[in-house]
Design a protein around this motif. Structure first.
Motif, PDB file in Angstrom:
ATOM      1  N   ALA A  40      73.608  -2.251   0.413  1.00  0.00           N
ATOM      2  CA  ALA A  40      72.542  -2.689   1.320  1.00  0.00           C
ATOM      3  C   ALA A  40      73.151  -3.541   2.419  1.00  0.00           C
ATOM      4  CB  ALA A  40      71.489  -3.486   0.554  1.00  0.00           C
ATOM      5  N   VAL A  41      72.884  -3.149   3.673  1.00  0.00           N
ATOM      6  CA  VAL A  41      73.430  -3.838   4.838  1.00  0.00           C
ATOM      7  C   VAL A  41      72.299  -4.482   5.622  1.00  0.00           C
ATOM      8  CG1 VAL A  41      74.677  -3.577   7.023  1.00  0.00           C
ATOM      9  CG2 VAL A  41      75.329  -2.194   5.031  1.00  0.00           C
ATOM     10  N   LEU A 100      77.859   5.134   6.666  1.00  0.00           N
ATOM     11  CA  LEU A 100      78.896   4.697   5.734  1.00  0.00           C
ATOM     12  C   LEU A 100      78.340   4.273   4.374  1.00  0.00           C
ATOM     13  CD1 LEU A 100      81.201   2.730   8.180  1.00  0.00           C
ATOM     14  CD2 LEU A 100      81.807   4.817   6.942  1.00  0.00           C
ATOM     15  N   VAL A 101      77.077   3.845   4.303  1.00  0.00           N
ATOM     16  CA  VAL A 101      76.506   3.441   3.018  1.00  0.00           C
ATOM     17  C   VAL A 101      75.679   4.569   2.386  1.00  0.00           C
ATOM     18  CG1 VAL A 101      76.546   0.990   3.547  1.00  0.00           C
ATOM     19  CG2 VAL A 101      74.482   2.317   4.070  1.00  0.00           C
ATOM     20  N   SER A 102      75.679   5.730   3.023  1.00  0.00           N
ATOM     21  CA  SER A 102      75.020   6.902   2.435  1.00  0.00           C
ATOM     22  C   SER A 102      75.989   7.594   1.467  1.00  0.00           C
ATOM     23  CB  SER A 102      74.609   7.882   3.532  1.00  0.00           C
ATOM     24  OG  SER A 102      73.643   7.320   4.378  1.00  0.00           O
ATOM     25  N   PRO A 152      68.102  -9.062   0.016  1.00  0.00           N
ATOM     26  CA  PRO A 152      69.385  -9.178  -0.696  1.00  0.00           C
ATOM     27  C   PRO A 152      70.370  -8.152  -0.128  1.00  0.00           C
ATOM     28  CG  PRO A 152      67.548  -9.205  -2.238  1.00  0.00           C
ATOM     29  CD  PRO A 152      66.966  -8.849  -0.906  1.00  0.00           C
ATOM     30  N   SER A 153      71.588  -8.614   0.180  1.00  0.00           N
ATOM     31  CA  SER A 153      72.511  -7.773   0.950  1.00  0.00           C
ATOM     32  C   SER A 153      73.911  -7.763   0.354  1.00  0.00           C
ATOM     33  CB  SER A 153      72.594  -8.270   2.393  1.00  0.00           C
ATOM     34  OG  SER A 153      71.324  -8.353   2.997  1.00  0.00           O
ATOM     35  N   ASP A 154      74.530  -6.588   0.389  1.00  0.00           N
ATOM     36  CA  ASP A 154      75.953  -6.479   0.067  1.00  0.00           C
ATOM     37  C   ASP A 154      76.791  -6.780   1.301  1.00  0.00           C
ATOM     38  OD1 ASP A 154      75.761  -5.350  -2.744  1.00  0.00           O
ATOM     39  OD2 ASP A 154      74.611  -3.847  -1.639  1.00  0.00           O
ATOM     40  N   ILE A 155      76.212  -6.523   2.478  1.00  0.00           N
ATOM     41  CA  ILE A 155      76.881  -6.791   3.749  1.00  0.00           C
ATOM     42  C   ILE A 155      75.884  -7.406   4.715  1.00  0.00           C
ATOM     43  CG2 ILE A 155      77.885  -5.713   5.813  1.00  0.00           C
ATOM     44  CD1 ILE A 155      79.148  -3.618   3.984  1.00  0.00           C
ATOM     45  N   VAL A 156      76.293  -8.475   5.380  1.00  0.00           N
ATOM     46  CA  VAL A 156      75.526  -9.037   6.505  1.00  0.00           C
ATOM     47  C   VAL A 156      76.446  -8.966   7.714  1.00  0.00           C
ATOM     48  CG1 VAL A 156      74.364 -11.044   7.467  1.00  0.00           C
ATOM     49  CG2 VAL A 156      74.132 -10.528   5.027  1.00  0.00           C
ATOM     50  N   TYR A 157      76.017  -8.202   8.715  1.00  0.00           N
ATOM     51  CA  TYR A 157      76.830  -7.926   9.898  1.00  0.00           C
ATOM     52  C   TYR A 157      76.175  -8.598  11.091  1.00  0.00           C
ATOM     53  CZ  TYR A 157      79.803  -5.021  12.949  1.00  0.00           C
ATOM     54  OH  TYR A 157      80.736  -4.579  13.856  1.00  0.00           O
TER      55      TYR A 157
END
Length: 285
Positions: A104-105, A122-124, A166-171
Motif C-alpha cells: 500500500a502506497v 509496481l505494486v500490482s 496504513p502504508s508500506d510506502i509514503v512517497y
C-alpha cells in the motif's frame, strides 16, 4: 506512416525507460518495464509543453512526445512553480523504495498522477496507491488520468490534516521541515518513506525513513528541492534547526511521545525530533 510514428514513440519510451533504470541502479527489472509502459505525455496535457530549465522556461517546438522523453522538468502550473518532476530523481527515489506487489502506497503531492501511475503498476497485483493532491485542478486531472489504473485512488485534500491510510510506502513530493507525526505512525512495520527535508533554506535533502523494530531509521542520501508542503514547511521559535553537518549526520527520527530528545538530537520540531543515533548499528557497537 502511422506504424512508423508509433514504432518510433515506442522506441523512445523504451530508451527513456532504460535511462531511468540505469540512473536508479535498481535490481528490479520491473522498474524499466513500468517506465516504458506508462505514457508520460498522458499526464501532461496537450502539447506543446513548457520545459523548466534552471530559472528559464522553454516551449517545445511541437506536441511531439519525443520532446518529453528526456530528463526534463515539464511545467504543470508555471505560476505556482509546480512541475511534473525530474524523471531521473523520481526513478532513483522509487528504485530506492523498492515497491513490491501487494504493498500500500500513499503518494503526497501527486500532481497530475504520473508517478502515482508508475507506483500503481509496481505494486500490482494486489497493491494500492492513495494519491493526495491539494490543488483542486491538478487533483481532478489526476483523477481522470488514473482512471485506467484501477488500484489508484486520488484524494483532493490536505495530507497534513487528513489521516493517512496504513502504508508500506509514503512517497512525499513536497518539502517539509519534519514529517508530521501521523505520517510516521501510518508506516507499517518495515514501511518506508521518502521525503524532501527542508529544515532551513540552506538544507535541501532527500531522506529515506524505514520503520524498524527499534524505531524510525533515516538516511539523508542526496540533495533535492521541492516546493514547500502547505502546513508542514514552517518552523516556530521553539524549533531546534540543524546545521548542514548535523542534518547530514542524522540517522534516526523519534516521536517525542515515545522518547524525549537527548544529547544525540540533531534537530527538534515539536512532536518529532532527529537524532544521530544509528538504529542499524550492531549490538555492542
Amino acid at each position: 506512416m502511422f506504424r512508423l510514428v508509433m514504432s518510433n514513440i515506442e522506441d523512445l519510451r523504451k530508451f527513456y525507460a532504460r535511462l531511468m533504470a540505469a540512473n536508479a541502479a535498481s535490481s528490479d527489472p520491473r522498474l524499466e518495464e513500468v517506465f516504458a509502459e506508462v505514457p508520460r505525455e498522458a499526464f501532461l496535457g496537450p502539447g506543446p509543453w513548457t520545459i523548466v530549465a534552471g530559472n528559464s522556461k522553454v516551449t517545445t517546438p511541437s506536441a511531439d512526445p519525443a520532446h518529453i522523453y528526456q530528463n526534463v522538468l515539464v511545467a504543470l502550473d508555471a505560476d505556482k512553480g509546480i512541475n511534473n518532476g525530474e524523471p531521473f530523481l523520481h526513478a532513483q527515489w522509487i528504485g530506492k523504495l523498492t515497491p513490491k506487489p501487494g504493498e500500500a502506497v500513499t503518494h503526497i503531492g501527486a500532481g497530475t498522477g504520473y508517478y502515482s501511475a508508475v507506483l500503481a503498476r509496481l505494486v500490482s497485483p494486489g497493491g494500492t496507491v492513495t494519491a493526495f493532491e491539494l490543488d483542486g485542478r491538478l487533483a481532478e486531472l489526476a483523477r481522470k488520468n488514473l482512471e485506467a489504473y484501477g488500484n489508484a485512488t486520488v484524494v483532493h485534500g490536505d495530507a497534513v490534516t487528513t489521516p493517512l491510510p496504513p502504508s508500506d510506502i509514503v512517497y512525499v513530493n513536497a518539502g517539509v521541515v519534519a514529517p508530521p507525526a501521523p505520517w510516521l505512525k501510518a508506516l507499517r512495520p518495515g514501511g518506508r518513506m521518502i521525503f524532501p527535508w527542508r529544515p532551513a533554506e540552506r538544507i535541501p535533502l532527500a531522506v529515506l525513513v524505514t520503520r524498524t523494530e527499534k524505531g524510525f531509521a533515516c538516511d539523508p542520501f542526496m540533495r533535492s528541492w521541492f516546493i514547500p508542503c502547505v502546513g508542514a514547511s514552517t518552523t516556530n521559535a521553539a524549533a531546534n534547526i540543524p546545521t548542514r553537518e548535523q542534518a547530514a549526520l542524522t540517522r534516526s527520527i523519534w516521536l517525542t511521545s515515545d522518547k524525549a530528545p537527548d544529547r544525540t538530537a540533531t534537530a527538534i520540531f515539536g512532536d518529532v525530533w532527529f537524532s544521530s543515533k544509528n538504529l542499524r548499528a550492531k549490538a555492542g557497537k
